[in-house]
Design an enzyme around this catalytic site. Structure first.
Site, PDB file in Angstrom:
ATOM      1  N   ASP A  31     -45.712 -47.495 -14.548  1.00 21.94           N
ATOM      2  CA  ASP A  31     -45.640 -46.392 -15.800  1.00 21.94           C
ATOM      3  C   ASP A  31     -44.547 -46.688 -16.719  1.00 21.94           C
ATOM      4  O   ASP A  31     -43.306 -46.297 -16.253  1.00 21.94           O
ATOM      5  CB  ASP A  31     -46.012 -45.014 -15.366  1.00 21.94           C
ATOM      6  CG  ASP A  31     -46.512 -44.200 -16.463  1.00 21.94           C
ATOM      7  OD1 ASP A  31     -46.732 -44.717 -17.555  1.00 21.94           O
ATOM      8  OD2 ASP A  31     -46.625 -43.038 -16.169  1.00 21.94           O
ATOM      9  N   ASP A  32     -44.682 -47.294 -17.785  1.00 20.29           N
ATOM     10  CA  ASP A  32     -43.525 -47.328 -18.722  1.00 20.29           C
ATOM     11  C   ASP A  32     -42.484 -48.362 -18.630  1.00 20.29           C
ATOM     12  O   ASP A  32     -41.485 -48.307 -19.133  1.00 20.29           O
ATOM     13  CB  ASP A  32     -42.794 -45.989 -18.921  1.00 20.29           C
ATOM     14  CG  ASP A  32     -43.591 -44.893 -19.699  1.00 20.29           C
ATOM     15  OD1 ASP A  32     -45.008 -45.124 -20.024  1.00 20.29           O
ATOM     16  OD2 ASP A  32     -43.148 -43.886 -19.947  1.00 20.29           O
ATOM     17  N   CYS A  71     -50.070 -44.301 -22.330  1.00 21.86           N
ATOM     18  CA  CYS A  71     -50.800 -44.231 -21.172  1.00 21.86           C
ATOM     19  C   CYS A  71     -52.212 -44.209 -21.239  1.00 21.86           C
ATOM     20  O   CYS A  71     -53.000 -45.053 -20.841  1.00 21.86           O
ATOM     21  CB  CYS A  71     -50.420 -42.919 -20.179  1.00 21.86           C
ATOM     22  SG  CYS A  71     -48.382 -43.013 -19.826  1.00 21.86           S
ATOM     23  N   ARG A  75     -54.963 -47.540 -20.157  1.00 19.90           N
ATOM     24  CA  ARG A  75     -55.647 -47.372 -18.915  1.00 19.90           C
ATOM     25  C   ARG A  75     -57.048 -47.424 -19.036  1.00 19.90           C
ATOM     26  O   ARG A  75     -57.832 -47.744 -18.240  1.00 19.90           O
ATOM     27  CB  ARG A  75     -55.158 -46.136 -18.312  1.00 19.90           C
ATOM     28  CG  ARG A  75     -54.002 -45.934 -17.540  1.00 19.90           C
ATOM     29  CD  ARG A  75     -53.193 -44.858 -17.433  1.00 19.90           C
ATOM     30  NE  ARG A  75     -51.751 -44.825 -17.324  1.00 19.90           N
ATOM     31  CZ  ARG A  75     -51.118 -45.086 -16.232  1.00 19.90           C
ATOM     32  NH1 ARG A  75     -51.650 -45.074 -14.953  1.00 19.90           N
ATOM     33  NH2 ARG A  75     -49.757 -45.247 -16.276  1.00 19.90           N
ATOM     34  N   LYS A 130     -51.336 -42.591 -10.673  1.00 18.67           N
ATOM     35  CA  LYS A 130     -51.732 -42.103 -11.825  1.00 18.67           C
ATOM     36  C   LYS A 130     -52.933 -42.524 -12.279  1.00 18.67           C
ATOM     37  O   LYS A 130     -53.022 -43.470 -12.552  1.00 18.67           O
ATOM     38  CB  LYS A 130     -50.438 -42.188 -12.866  1.00 18.67           C
ATOM     39  CG  LYS A 130     -50.817 -41.702 -14.353  1.00 18.67           C
ATOM     40  CD  LYS A 130     -49.361 -41.895 -14.971  1.00 18.67           C
ATOM     41  CE  LYS A 130     -49.734 -41.338 -16.699  1.00 18.67           C
ATOM     42  NZ  LYS A 130     -48.471 -41.382 -17.318  1.00 18.67           N
ATOM     43  N   HIS A 132     -54.775 -40.696 -15.490  1.00 22.80           N
ATOM     44  CA  HIS A 132     -54.781 -40.415 -16.836  1.00 22.80           C
ATOM     45  C   HIS A 132     -55.933 -40.595 -17.720  1.00 22.80           C
ATOM     46  O   HIS A 132     -55.861 -41.138 -18.810  1.00 22.80           O
ATOM     47  CB  HIS A 132     -53.409 -40.838 -17.221  1.00 22.80           C
ATOM     48  CG  HIS A 132     -52.815 -40.041 -18.226  1.00 22.80           C
ATOM     49  ND1 HIS A 132     -51.572 -40.038 -18.832  1.00 22.80           N
ATOM     50  CD2 HIS A 132     -53.508 -38.764 -18.978  1.00 22.80           C
ATOM     51  CE1 HIS A 132     -51.454 -39.260 -19.889  1.00 22.80           C
ATOM     52  NE2 HIS A 132     -52.315 -38.167 -19.911  1.00 22.80           N
ATOM     53  N   SER A 155     -49.500 -37.369 -16.300  1.00 18.27           N
ATOM     54  CA  SER A 155     -48.186 -37.831 -16.343  1.00 18.27           C
ATOM     55  C   SER A 155     -47.412 -36.847 -15.701  1.00 18.27           C
ATOM     56  O   SER A 155     -47.808 -35.307 -15.495  1.00 18.27           O
ATOM     57  CB  SER A 155     -47.793 -37.828 -17.909  1.00 18.27           C
ATOM     58  OG  SER A 155     -48.288 -39.018 -18.482  1.00 18.27           O
ATOM     59  N   HIS A 220     -41.918 -43.217 -15.331  1.00 21.22           N
ATOM     60  CA  HIS A 220     -42.211 -42.345 -16.318  1.00 21.22           C
ATOM     61  C   HIS A 220     -40.942 -41.217 -16.321  1.00 21.22           C
ATOM     62  O   HIS A 220     -41.034 -40.611 -15.168  1.00 21.22           O
ATOM     63  CB  HIS A 220     -43.485 -41.938 -16.394  1.00 21.22           C
ATOM     64  CG  HIS A 220     -44.051 -40.984 -17.503  1.00 21.22           C
ATOM     65  ND1 HIS A 220     -43.807 -39.760 -17.719  1.00 21.22           N
ATOM     66  CD2 HIS A 220     -44.783 -41.464 -18.584  1.00 21.22           C
ATOM     67  CE1 HIS A 220     -44.204 -39.280 -18.735  1.00 21.22           C
ATOM     68  NE2 HIS A 220     -44.855 -40.478 -19.203  1.00 21.22           N
ATOM     69  N   ASP A 272     -48.315 -50.341 -17.840  1.00 17.22           N
ATOM     70  CA  ASP A 272     -49.190 -49.702 -18.595  1.00 17.22           C
ATOM     71  C   ASP A 272     -48.743 -49.614 -20.179  1.00 17.22           C
ATOM     72  O   ASP A 272     -49.623 -49.586 -21.112  1.00 17.22           O
ATOM     73  CB  ASP A 272     -49.558 -48.239 -18.333  1.00 17.22           C
ATOM     74  CG  ASP A 272     -48.365 -47.239 -18.621  1.00 17.22           C
ATOM     75  OD1 ASP A 272     -47.383 -47.751 -18.564  1.00 17.22           O
ATOM     76  OD2 ASP A 272     -48.863 -46.118 -18.966  1.00 17.22           O
ATOM     77  N   ASN A 273     -47.495 -49.941 -20.584  1.00 14.28           N
ATOM     78  CA  ASN A 273     -47.038 -49.900 -21.863  1.00 14.28           C
ATOM     79  C   ASN A 273     -45.616 -50.549 -21.765  1.00 14.28           C
ATOM     80  O   ASN A 273     -45.183 -50.524 -20.832  1.00 14.28           O
ATOM     81  CB  ASN A 273     -47.269 -48.575 -22.681  1.00 14.28           C
ATOM     82  CG  ASN A 273     -46.597 -47.513 -22.015  1.00 14.28           C
ATOM     83  OD1 ASN A 273     -47.415 -46.596 -21.262  1.00 14.28           O
ATOM     84  ND2 ASN A 273     -45.600 -47.316 -22.001  1.00 14.28           N
ATOM     85  N   LYS A 290     -42.025 -48.558 -25.996  1.00 15.56           N
ATOM     86  CA  LYS A 290     -43.370 -47.623 -25.821  1.00 15.56           C
ATOM     87  C   LYS A 290     -43.317 -46.799 -27.081  1.00 15.56           C
ATOM     88  O   LYS A 290     -42.155 -46.278 -27.856  1.00 15.56           O
ATOM     89  CB  LYS A 290     -42.908 -46.536 -24.671  1.00 15.56           C
ATOM     90  CG  LYS A 290     -44.119 -45.529 -24.558  1.00 15.56           C
ATOM     91  CD  LYS A 290     -43.769 -44.544 -23.470  1.00 15.56           C
ATOM     92  CE  LYS A 290     -44.623 -43.448 -23.227  1.00 15.56           C
ATOM     93  NZ  LYS A 290     -44.718 -42.587 -22.116  1.00 15.56           N
TER      94      LYS A 290
END
Ligand code: MG
Length: 463
Positions: A31-32, A71, A75, A130, A132, A155, A220, A272-273, A290
């Site tokens: 994540d991130d 996110c 996803r 996660k 989401h 998150s 994250h 994811d980003n 991001k």
């Protein structure tokens, strides 16, 4: 299981032979995480020995994109092989950029996820981490093709640890399958617990074939790490969390080796980003991060490893997209992606297993910020057609016309639109196609499907 299938294959050559070749999949989705947050992509700050050895034994994709810079929409594409706008998750009902606890929306139950495709092909499927893609019961991972689930479903700042008081959400839930087993779990332990869960899943399903989706909650915001990593990196809490994720990846690689299923398991590591720069991420040499449609928001680090299959120590610069995971895994499993709907992803087996210079199957890639088309890339060229302005909830795109040559100018510093009017024209035509097909802002696309919508929103609570 495999021995039985092998025996059967003598009787039923085609179908069972395909089944015996089915690789396992481990998809690690962080994540991130920033483009340059790991050693293989140039990090000088973070110690990532396990990812270093994974890349040395596998292949890096330098031009791998997710479909969104936040996110939820990202996803939705990983699961469905489709752009977020195609599956109605480009933004939530209130026009916000991700789903929030108690929202009525989620990934539509009629969507066919990569987990469902693989389950249908005989795979055991597990999700850890996660999700989401909706916290209503009908949207949880166990309703979208996963046999098991353990994790925080959205998150980790959407609970009572958020430092955003007063609290507006219920206590952060930790789920097993569909049941809240803890509230406000100790986040210092979350990477370790996810890893232990992942190792148990691999052990239990060692006969294969299996699909493990490990979607880390970290790094994250707010970042946490266990005692072994907390305060140890050169980059504060961000670095601590990244180094623990590297450890986690090493545990998984070691487990595969220990079980003797190294060579039959494709492991993919990506994000994811783009990296959250203000929290400590590094996206160099990409611009932005991001929440932006600069390269740093959409292009992410990507490492694939399968000894004997993925050529060791290689790099592909071909454009690939997270939508490609579903059709590629389907092909490797001897299954097919859904044929009754538009899927944006392509089978990128040649980019993973073939020569380094295999070309991309994508004519274009589209950068959406929430519902708005902001840019298009084709070949070496990227045309920005709009840029989000203002601040939430008043995000409105400003039209722009900026052309960048990503091969000569990866940092998007020099607008060359005036020098290449024909390129601009060609990319504008691609953007027009996306507006018609996927939509743009309030303009509805002609090939889109709705998000799922719960009749009445409920809250995930422990009882
Ligand atoms: Mg994210």
């Amino acid at each position: 299981m495999r021995n039985i299938l092998f025996t059967l294959s003598l009787l039923l050559p085609s179908a069972a032979a395909a089944a015996a070749d089915q690789p396992n999949f481990v998809l690690i989705f962080v994540d991130d995480l920033g483009y340059a947050d790991i050693g293989p992509f140039g990090s000088q700050l973070h110690r990532t020995p396990n990812l270093d050895r994974m890349a040395a034994a596998g292949r890096k994709l330098t031009d791998f994109y997710v479909t969104a810079n936040v996110c939820t929409p990202s996803r939705s594409s990983l699961m469905t092989g489709s752009y977020p706008r195609r599956v109605g998750l480009d933004e939530n009902e209130q026009g916000r950029w991700v789903l929030f606890p108690g929202n009525r929306e989620g990934l539509h139950p009629d969507e066919i996820t990569v987990a469902e495709v693989l389950k249908e092909a005989g795979y055991k499927t597990g999700a850890v981490g996660k999700w989401h893609l909706g916290d209503q019961p009908e949207f949880l991972p166990t309703r979208q093709g996963f046999d098991s689930y353990f994790g925080i479903p959205y998150s980790n700042d959407m609970g009572h640890d958020s430092r955003r008081q007063p609290y507006v959400y219920p206590p952060l839930p930790l789920l097993r399958r569909e049941k809240v087993i803890e509230q406000e779990p100790d986040q210092r332990l979350i990477t370790r617990r996810y890893t232990e869960e992942a190792l148990r899943f691999i052990e239990a399903n060692r006969q294969g074939p299996f699909f493990l989706y490990l979607a880390h909650t970290m790094p994250h915001w707010p970042q946490y790490a266990s005692t072994r990593f907390a305060g140890k990196s050169k980059n504060g809490k961000w670095g601590d969390a990244v180094e623990e994720i590297d450890w986690s990846t090493g545990e998984i690689l070691d487990k595969l080796k220990e079980l003797g299923i190294d060579e039959e398991t494709l492991v993919i590591f990506t994000s994811d980003n783009g990296g959250a720069v203000r929290h400590g991420a590094d996206n160099a040499p990409l611009r932005g991060g991001k929440g932006t449609t600069w390269e740093g928001g959409h292009r992410v680090c990507f490492v694939a490893r399968q000894p004997g299959r993925v050529p060791a120590g290689t790099v592909s610069n071909a454009l690939a997209v997270s939508t490609d995971i579903l059709p590629t895994f389907a092909a490797l499993a001897g299954a097919s992606p859904p044929a009754d709907r538009v899927i944006d992803g392509k089978d990128i087996r040649p980019l993973l297993f073939g020569a380094e210079r295999e070309p991309t199957p994508h004519l274009a890639y589209y950068y959406y910020f929430m519902s708005h088309l902001n840019a298009v890339r084709s070949g070496r060229w990227k045309l920005h057609v709009a840029r989000m302005g203002g601040r939430y909830p008043d995000y409105e795109p400003n039209p722009v016309s900026e052309l960048y040559d990503l091969h000569a100018d990866i940092g998007e510093t020099t607008n060359v639109a005036e020098r290449y009017p024909q390129v601009v024209e060609r990319l504008r035509a691609l953007a027009a196609w996306a507006r018609a097909d996927l939509g743009d802002g309030k303009k509805q696309g002609k090939n889109v499907r709705p998000a799922g919508l719960a009749a009445q929103a409920v809250t995930l609570t422990a009882n």
